[in-house]
Design a protein around this motif. Sequence first.
Motif, PDB file in Angstrom:
ATOM      1  N   SER A 166     -19.191  76.517  85.885  1.00  4.02           N
ATOM      2  CA  SER A 166     -18.098  75.594  85.573  1.00  4.02           C
ATOM      3  C   SER A 166     -17.282  75.315  86.833  1.00  4.02           C
ATOM      4  O   SER A 166     -17.380  76.017  87.831  1.00  4.02           O
ATOM      5  N   TYR A 200     -14.043  74.825  89.449  1.00  9.35           N
ATOM      6  CA  TYR A 200     -12.925  75.636  89.926  1.00  9.35           C
ATOM      7  C   TYR A 200     -11.689  75.362  89.075  1.00  9.35           C
ATOM      8  O   TYR A 200     -11.357  74.221  88.776  1.00  9.35           O
ATOM      9  N   ASN A 201     -11.008  76.438  88.674  1.00 11.67           N
ATOM     10  CA  ASN A 201      -9.820  76.302  87.836  1.00 11.67           C
ATOM     11  C   ASN A 201      -8.651  77.005  88.511  1.00 11.67           C
ATOM     12  O   ASN A 201      -8.560  78.234  88.501  1.00 11.67           O
ATOM     13  N   ASP A 243      -5.465  77.161  87.742  1.00  9.40           N
ATOM     14  CA  ASP A 243      -4.546  77.875  86.854  1.00  9.40           C
ATOM     15  C   ASP A 243      -5.082  79.264  86.503  1.00  9.40           C
ATOM     16  O   ASP A 243      -4.343  80.249  86.510  1.00  9.40           O
ATOM     17  N   GLU A 261     -11.706  84.932  88.758  1.00 11.11           N
ATOM     18  CA  GLU A 261     -11.902  83.510  89.062  1.00 11.11           C
ATOM     19  C   GLU A 261     -12.086  83.307  90.557  1.00 11.11           C
ATOM     20  O   GLU A 261     -12.850  82.438  90.988  1.00 11.11           O
TER      21      GLU A 261
END
Length: 464
Positions: free
Chosen positions: A129, A131-132, A134, A142
Amino acid sequence: MNDLDTLKTQLYPVLSSGALIRIAGRVLLHINKEIVRHTERTSYLVMKIAHAYKLPERGSIRNLVFLSLFHTIGFFREDMFFNYSPYSNDIDYLSDTLEVKSKYMFGCFYLEFMTPIKDDAMALDDFNSGYNKDIKNYLYQETYKSIINLCARVSDFVNRYPDKPLPDDLNDLAPGKLDPEVIGIFSGLNKNHELEDCIRDEGYLEELYDFINKMQFSEEDNKTLEKLLIYLLDFKSTVTMSHSINTSCYALALGLRKDLTSEQLSKLFTSAVLHDIGKIVTPQRILEYPGKLSPEDMGIMRYHVNHSKRILKGLVPEEILDNVFRHHEKLNGSGYPQHLTASELNLTQRILTIADITSALCDSRSYKGKFSKEKVLSIMREMTDKRELDGELMNILENEFDIIHEEMPVLQSFMRVDFSKVIGKYNEYILHLSSPTAASGDLDDIEEPEDLEELETLEDLEEL
């Protein structure tokens, strides 16, 4: 005899953390070399970035590199649900398909329950998925995911386009998915294409292996890594994995009755754990063949001791290497591969031989059911009368056979890991998939092998 309750504290890992990790890598190499090379390229880049990156407070360079070394572990396992074989040379590690997602999810569960890094494995959840930012602010996993993901994409690009430089803007590898901070650090390290050139010509391996060799986990964690080596055999043959566990237990039972010291027991146990590691190279059709092997296939089977020696050489003490290499030797010189005789075989090697044969006769195999106590002892007594097996050890086994079998659940608990949790979590994940692709798999159609008639003599048995 020593109390079984204290045995677990007597056993200590003979091998270093780094050696155990390197052996695991060599084992996986014989399932799929291309996956291992992709993983090593990725891990080298992760190692370089990790040293230049200020990891979150709970972060660990050691754990991050370990995670990267095994982030593809799910790709080594056959998956009937997706009709996936681990022997392909053209794997798309970066696909968003459910099949590929499931491989990383299996790896997530496998590393959580089977290795020392536990919660760090969460980084493989939804690995491909984007990059996040938050999530990164409050979950250190992460950050791990961002670093490994970029490095895996670089590795994949270099492998697919060996003569093509990386794009000037690394975002082109996965638009909108990559962490700008990680890109910046990689770009700084890759000035003049230094990093990518290094992994193109495999000049990175010595530096990577040196780092792995220096990895240190606690003694308890090393015990987990030692057990992991047996469970990796399950990717090739569940029968071989179970046999390795039971051989280790029979060896301990005999070692205790010979009043071996803690050091001797630990070396015996490590030798037993590793004794069939070379079978990872033996074709599955031979390992689980439902009958007597042809002379040609028997020759291939017997060569597993040579494969074991090659896998372990340089990573284990010579004493352990000899124990593993000689577990099919017989006191009268009729064994293999060197036809050694009694004067050349020490007590540990004699114990290992008897433990190996006891497991083969007592356990269900692809070609036989469990043999009765009477049949096991009759076959082994005949071998002893031919001066193949140690008479004193055979007397111990014969006199204490029932007690040893009562002890087996306790001894087997020393090898127990949470593999059932891995399968349970993975099956739960699969059951929640709702896409037509996932639904096309029908686990109910998997057939169990039928029981085969028992074979009558040791000569009829597969060469263990």
